[in-house]
Design a protein around this motif. Sequence first.
Motif, PDB file in Angstrom:
ATOM      1  N   VAL A  77      39.531  39.474  40.513  1.00 48.91           N
ATOM      2  CA  VAL A  77      39.029  38.151  40.769  1.00 48.91           C
ATOM      3  C   VAL A  77      37.359  38.204  41.115  1.00 48.91           C
ATOM      4  O   VAL A  77      36.624  39.013  41.899  1.00 48.91           O
ATOM      5  CB  VAL A  77      39.404  37.753  42.498  1.00 48.91           C
ATOM      6  CG1 VAL A  77      38.715  36.333  43.056  1.00 48.91           C
ATOM      7  CG2 VAL A  77      40.852  37.797  42.553  1.00 48.91           C
ATOM      8  N   GLU A  78      36.766  37.269  40.252  1.00 49.98           N
ATOM      9  CA  GLU A  78      35.249  37.384  40.270  1.00 49.98           C
ATOM     10  C   GLU A  78      34.849  36.148  41.296  1.00 49.98           C
ATOM     11  O   GLU A  78      35.540  34.919  41.251  1.00 49.98           O
ATOM     12  CB  GLU A  78      34.694  36.975  38.737  1.00 49.98           C
ATOM     13  CG  GLU A  78      33.329  36.729  38.922  1.00 49.98           C
ATOM     14  CD  GLU A  78      33.027  36.345  37.421  1.00 49.98           C
ATOM     15  OE1 GLU A  78      31.976  36.225  37.069  1.00 49.98           O
ATOM     16  OE2 GLU A  78      34.013  35.948  36.719  1.00 49.98           O
ATOM     17  N   THR A  79      33.689  36.070  42.098  1.00 47.90           N
ATOM     18  CA  THR A  79      33.431  35.424  42.957  1.00 47.90           C
ATOM     19  C   THR A  79      31.824  35.192  42.553  1.00 47.90           C
ATOM     20  O   THR A  79      31.301  35.809  41.606  1.00 47.90           O
ATOM     21  CB  THR A  79      33.492  35.722  44.330  1.00 47.90           C
ATOM     22  OG1 THR A  79      32.310  36.846  44.660  1.00 47.90           O
ATOM     23  CG2 THR A  79      34.967  36.039  44.791  1.00 47.90           C
ATOM     24  N   ALA A  80      31.197  34.334  43.314  1.00 44.31           N
ATOM     25  CA  ALA A  80      29.551  34.170  42.900  1.00 44.31           C
ATOM     26  C   ALA A  80      28.979  35.230  43.089  1.00 44.31           C
ATOM     27  O   ALA A  80      28.111  35.289  42.259  1.00 44.31           O
ATOM     28  CB  ALA A  80      28.876  33.066  43.951  1.00 44.31           C
ATOM     29  N   GLY A  81      29.337  36.230  43.747  1.00 46.66           N
ATOM     30  CA  GLY A  81      28.566  37.380  44.166  1.00 46.66           C
ATOM     31  C   GLY A  81      28.984  38.840  43.835  1.00 46.66           C
ATOM     32  O   GLY A  81      28.350  39.905  44.113  1.00 46.66           O
ATOM     33  N   SER A  82      30.477  38.781  43.336  1.00 50.98           N
ATOM     34  CA  SER A  82      31.097  39.879  43.410  1.00 50.98           C
ATOM     35  C   SER A  82      32.140  39.993  42.564  1.00 50.98           C
ATOM     36  O   SER A  82      32.515  38.968  42.085  1.00 50.98           O
ATOM     37  CB  SER A  82      31.451  40.445  44.728  1.00 50.98           C
ATOM     38  OG  SER A  82      32.583  39.528  45.188  1.00 50.98           O
ATOM     39  N   TRP A  83      32.585  41.290  42.075  1.00 49.66           N
ATOM     40  CA  TRP A  83      33.914  41.519  41.435  1.00 49.66           C
ATOM     41  C   TRP A  83      34.879  42.286  42.295  1.00 49.66           C
ATOM     42  O   TRP A  83      34.394  43.349  42.815  1.00 49.66           O
ATOM     43  CB  TRP A  83      33.587  42.442  40.003  1.00 49.66           C
ATOM     44  CG  TRP A  83      32.558  41.892  38.898  1.00 49.66           C
ATOM     45  CD1 TRP A  83      31.251  41.977  38.947  1.00 49.66           C
ATOM     46  CD2 TRP A  83      33.061  40.970  37.902  1.00 49.66           C
ATOM     47  NE1 TRP A  83      30.942  41.232  37.758  1.00 49.66           N
ATOM     48  CE2 TRP A  83      31.695  40.546  37.293  1.00 49.66           C
ATOM     49  CE3 TRP A  83      34.425  40.595  37.548  1.00 49.66           C
ATOM     50  CZ2 TRP A  83      31.826  39.942  36.075  1.00 49.66           C
ATOM     51  CZ3 TRP A  83      34.147  39.762  36.516  1.00 49.66           C
ATOM     52  CH2 TRP A  83      33.126  39.383  35.612  1.00 49.66           C
ATOM     53  N   ASN A  84      36.051  41.757  42.481  1.00 49.07           N
ATOM     54  CA  ASN A  84      37.031  42.189  43.311  1.00 49.07           C
ATOM     55  C   ASN A  84      37.998  42.846  42.644  1.00 49.07           C
ATOM     56  O   ASN A  84      38.891  41.999  41.804  1.00 49.07           O
ATOM     57  CB  ASN A  84      37.379  41.278  44.364  1.00 49.07           C
ATOM     58  CG  ASN A  84      36.256  40.767  45.114  1.00 49.07           C
ATOM     59  OD1 ASN A  84      35.859  41.514  45.927  1.00 49.07           O
ATOM     60  ND2 ASN A  84      35.622  39.706  44.707  1.00 49.07           N
ATOM     61  N   VAL A  85      38.456  44.059  42.510  1.00 54.47           N
ATOM     62  CA  VAL A  85      39.562  44.890  41.789  1.00 54.47           C
ATOM     63  C   VAL A  85      40.551  45.111  42.680  1.00 54.47           C
ATOM     64  O   VAL A  85      40.385  45.957  43.306  1.00 54.47           O
ATOM     65  CB  VAL A  85      38.820  45.995  40.875  1.00 54.47           C
ATOM     66  CG1 VAL A  85      40.081  46.597  40.068  1.00 54.47           C
ATOM     67  CG2 VAL A  85      37.795  45.444  40.179  1.00 54.47           C
ATOM     68  N   TYR A  86      41.772  44.397  42.534  1.00 51.97           N
ATOM     69  CA  TYR A  86      42.820  44.626  43.107  1.00 51.97           C
ATOM     70  C   TYR A  86      43.893  45.347  42.471  1.00 51.97           C
ATOM     71  O   TYR A  86      43.648  45.095  41.115  1.00 51.97           O
ATOM     72  CB  TYR A  86      43.504  43.397  43.702  1.00 51.97           C
ATOM     73  CG  TYR A  86      42.752  42.565  44.595  1.00 51.97           C
ATOM     74  CD1 TYR A  86      43.181  42.876  46.115  1.00 51.97           C
ATOM     75  CD2 TYR A  86      41.964  41.640  44.090  1.00 51.97           C
ATOM     76  CE1 TYR A  86      42.224  41.860  46.878  1.00 51.97           C
ATOM     77  CE2 TYR A  86      41.196  40.736  44.895  1.00 51.97           C
ATOM     78  CZ  TYR A  86      41.432  41.031  46.478  1.00 51.97           C
ATOM     79  OH  TYR A  86      40.600  40.176  47.489  1.00 51.97           O
ATOM     80  N   ARG A  87      44.800  46.280  42.856  1.00 53.02           N
ATOM     81  CA  ARG A  87      45.840  46.958  42.189  1.00 53.02           C
ATOM     82  C   ARG A  87      47.180  46.619  42.745  1.00 53.02           C
ATOM     83  O   ARG A  87      47.347  46.644  43.983  1.00 53.02           O
ATOM     84  CB  ARG A  87      45.520  48.491  42.387  1.00 53.02           C
ATOM     85  CG  ARG A  87      44.281  48.899  41.763  1.00 53.02           C
ATOM     86  CD  ARG A  87      44.646  49.231  40.178  1.00 53.02           C
ATOM     87  NE  ARG A  87      43.242  49.433  39.371  1.00 53.02           N
ATOM     88  CZ  ARG A  87      43.239  49.727  37.960  1.00 53.02           C
ATOM     89  NH1 ARG A  87      44.572  49.478  37.252  1.00 53.02           N
ATOM     90  NH2 ARG A  87      42.151  50.306  37.491  1.00 53.02           N
ATOM     91  N   VAL A  88      48.163  46.149  41.934  1.00 49.61           N
ATOM     92  CA  VAL A  88      49.351  45.875  42.255  1.00 49.61           C
ATOM     93  C   VAL A  88      50.052  46.836  43.104  1.00 49.61           C
ATOM     94  O   VAL A  88      49.970  48.136  42.585  1.00 49.61           O
ATOM     95  CB  VAL A  88      50.307  45.578  41.001  1.00 49.61           C
ATOM     96  CG1 VAL A  88      51.662  45.237  41.556  1.00 49.61           C
ATOM     97  CG2 VAL A  88      49.661  44.293  40.523  1.00 49.61           C
ATOM     98  N   LEU A  89      50.669  46.850  44.385  1.00 51.87           N
ATOM     99  CA  LEU A  89      51.417  47.890  45.189  1.00 51.87           C
ATOM    100  C   LEU A  89      52.673  48.223  44.304  1.00 51.87           C
ATOM    101  O   LEU A  89      52.968  47.696  43.383  1.00 51.87           O
ATOM    102  CB  LEU A  89      51.694  47.131  46.531  1.00 51.87           C
ATOM    103  CG  LEU A  89      50.643  47.011  47.506  1.00 51.87           C
ATOM    104  CD1 LEU A  89      50.948  46.286  48.842  1.00 51.87           C
ATOM    105  CD2 LEU A  89      49.905  48.444  47.784  1.00 51.87           C
ATOM    106  N   PRO A  90      53.281  49.521  44.730  1.00 52.26           N
ATOM    107  CA  PRO A  90      54.497  49.778  44.270  1.00 52.26           C
ATOM    108  C   PRO A  90      55.644  48.950  44.032  1.00 52.26           C
ATOM    109  O   PRO A  90      55.842  48.178  45.355  1.00 52.26           O
ATOM    110  CB  PRO A  90      54.697  51.180  44.897  1.00 52.26           C
ATOM    111  CG  PRO A  90      53.275  51.528  45.476  1.00 52.26           C
ATOM    112  CD  PRO A  90      52.472  50.201  45.878  1.00 52.26           C
ATOM    113  N   ILE A  91      55.961  48.771  42.718  1.00 49.52           N
ATOM    114  CA  ILE A  91      57.172  47.937  42.732  1.00 49.52           C
ATOM    115  C   ILE A  91      58.546  48.729  42.314  1.00 49.52           C
ATOM    116  O   ILE A  91      58.313  49.790  41.634  1.00 49.52           O
ATOM    117  CB  ILE A  91      56.838  47.069  41.398  1.00 49.52           C
ATOM    118  CG1 ILE A  91      55.629  46.243  41.482  1.00 49.52           C
ATOM    119  CG2 ILE A  91      58.135  46.379  41.030  1.00 49.52           C
ATOM    120  CD1 ILE A  91      55.247  45.367  40.430  1.00 49.52           C
ATOM    121  N   ASP A  92      59.379  48.445  43.071  1.00 48.37           N
ATOM    122  CA  ASP A  92      60.744  49.130  42.845  1.00 48.37           C
ATOM    123  C   ASP A  92      60.667  50.631  42.850  1.00 48.37           C
ATOM    124  O   ASP A  92      61.049  51.456  42.308  1.00 48.37           O
ATOM    125  CB  ASP A  92      61.468  48.855  41.472  1.00 48.37           C
ATOM    126  CG  ASP A  92      61.653  47.470  41.117  1.00 48.37           C
ATOM    127  OD1 ASP A  92      62.029  46.917  42.467  1.00 48.37           O
ATOM    128  OD2 ASP A  92      61.642  47.041  40.193  1.00 48.37           O
TER     129      ASP A  92
END
Length: 264
Positions: free
Chosen positions: A146-161
């Motif tokens: 997710v890019e905002t006006a002042g930052s890059w926010n890198v998320y990681r999907v939580l464990p699936i199954d």
Amino acid sequence: MPAHSAAARRLDPLSVLGELLITLGVIVGLFAVYEVWWTNVEAKQEQQAAEDRLRQQWSDENPRPLTGPQDGSAIARLYIPSFGSDFSFAVVEGVTQADLARGPGHYPDTAQAGEPGNFALAGHRVGRGAPFNDLGLLHSCDAIVVETAGSWNVYRVLPIDTPARQAGQVAAGCLPQPAAGAATSGAYADVNGRSITNPQDVEVVNPVPGQPRSAAQPGDLPLLTLTTCHPQFSNKERMIVHAVLARHDLKSPGYIPPELTGGA
């Protein structure tokens, strides 16, 4: 041929029923074309307009970080690298039908990107640009940026199954400690990377998903939640994807997260 025989043939119930079914089929077909094709055309135009406004808002000549965004205004940009390098959507504020016709929408009163709590987004799965059509293809640890006006926010999907006893180990493969442990235990132990629920389950966008409170607390993890209809062509249920913040990079000239350049 006698006149009464011709009239009887014209009024044959099976013939009338057949004509009605054909007409109904044409109507349903036209509606499907509208829903799947024409709404995509309209959504592409709306999304481009939102993207243009966002670019202008973030331009060097007119830098205006958003505070208190108005409904329908663009607030961020969403990338899912595993969906291809061209997957990029301007995120708008609000989740009304009008808002979601422009692109993924941010649930009002949920956290902003990168903040403790839950940055929660809704998006269509079919028609109107269908930004969330492929959420079912995400895997554990996939990056969502997710890019905002002042930052890059890198998320990681939580464990699936993933069995609960292995969730921490899976999360540790893509999340720093102590986030990997915290995101798979305690209040977050039941927060899965992907789940199917009913439309009334509004607690999935709470600061701690599934917990009955709406106000973020200082110790809350920074989460991202994506919601869409399930299954395709139906709104009977909801597909939910949860991810946790792995990295928050301040913007600097020329910098792009490696997740968006094939480097991670």
